[in-house]
Design an enzyme around this catalytic site. Structure first.
Site, PDB file in Angstrom:
ATOM      1  N   ALA A 135       9.647   1.977  -3.302  1.00 15.25           N
ATOM      2  CA  ALA A 135       8.541   1.180  -3.826  1.00 15.25           C
ATOM      3  C   ALA A 135       7.490   2.122  -4.388  1.00 15.25           C
ATOM      4  O   ALA A 135       7.201   3.155  -3.811  1.00 15.25           O
ATOM      5  CB  ALA A 135       7.934   0.344  -2.710  1.00 15.25           C
ATOM      6  N   GLY A 149       4.590   0.529  -6.078  1.00 10.96           N
ATOM      7  CA  GLY A 149       3.411  -0.284  -6.352  1.00 10.96           C
ATOM      8  C   GLY A 149       2.518  -0.522  -5.154  1.00 10.96           C
ATOM      9  O   GLY A 149       1.300  -0.516  -5.268  1.00 10.96           O
ATOM     10  N   GLU A 150       3.109  -0.751  -3.984  1.00 16.16           N
ATOM     11  CA  GLU A 150       2.308  -1.104  -2.814  1.00 16.16           C
ATOM     12  C   GLU A 150       1.401   0.020  -2.324  1.00 16.16           C
ATOM     13  O   GLU A 150       0.232  -0.227  -2.034  1.00 16.16           O
ATOM     14  CB  GLU A 150       3.209  -1.591  -1.668  1.00 16.16           C
ATOM     15  N   PRO A 151       1.889   1.257  -2.220  1.00 16.04           N
ATOM     16  CA  PRO A 151       0.988   2.317  -1.731  1.00 16.04           C
ATOM     17  C   PRO A 151      -0.269   2.500  -2.583  1.00 16.04           C
ATOM     18  O   PRO A 151      -1.363   2.556  -2.026  1.00 16.04           O
ATOM     19  CB  PRO A 151       1.876   3.569  -1.741  1.00 16.04           C
ATOM     20  N   LEU A 202      -2.844  -0.331  -1.994  1.00 19.70           N
ATOM     21  CA  LEU A 202      -3.612  -0.187  -0.759  1.00 19.70           C
ATOM     22  C   LEU A 202      -4.506   1.052  -0.777  1.00 19.70           C
ATOM     23  O   LEU A 202      -5.537   1.083  -0.113  1.00 19.70           O
ATOM     24  CB  LEU A 202      -2.669  -0.147   0.436  1.00 19.70           C
TER      25      LEU A 202
END
Length: 136
Positions: A78, A80-82, A85
């Site tokens: 992934a 996008g998520e890090p 956040l």
């Protein structure tokens, strides 16, 4: 080589886009709610998206390749998520700036600096930030 460079560019854009989306979440996206706590839908006319003036002028992204998983882009499941956040850092930095501004104001007034406690909600919109800095 062309396909690989396209994938890398897409990964960079996804990282940058996710970070800017996070800035929007933590600093801009204000949802009004009624007395029951339900969101009042206003449509898209009042929705404030991040703009060119919201995002950092200099935005450096570097992707490191560990080489352990050859079937994933740069060994990542992934991307996008890090960064989404990670945008909480903008909120945290804003909190530090507000705290220092309040301490300075109290110092100028000759008051006790320890009385500068406050709660910074999410989103920390500009009007909230100005109010907490005693500018409104």
């Amino acid at each position: 080589m062309h396909k690989a460079s396209t994938l890398c560019l897409g990964c960079f854009l996804q990282i940058e886009g996710a970070f800017v989306q996070g800035i929007g979440f933590f600093m801009l996206e204000e949802y009004l709610s009624n007395s029951d706590g339900l969101v009042i839908p206003e449509g898209t006319w009042t929705y404030k998206i991040p703009t060119i003036e919201t995002i950092p002028r200099q935005f450096n992204v570097e992707i490191m390749n560990s080489g352990h998983h050859k079937k994933r882009l740069l060994s990542s499941k992934a991307s996008g998520e890090p960064p989404l956040l990670l945008a909480v850092l903008v909120h945290c930095a804003t909190r530090v700036v507000i705290k220092e501004a309040r301490k300075q104001l109290l110092r100028w007034k000759g008051l006790n600096e320890s009385d500068s406690t406050f709660q910074l909600e999410v989103p920390a919109t500009m009007s909230i930030v100005k109010k907490l800095q005693c500018l409104l």
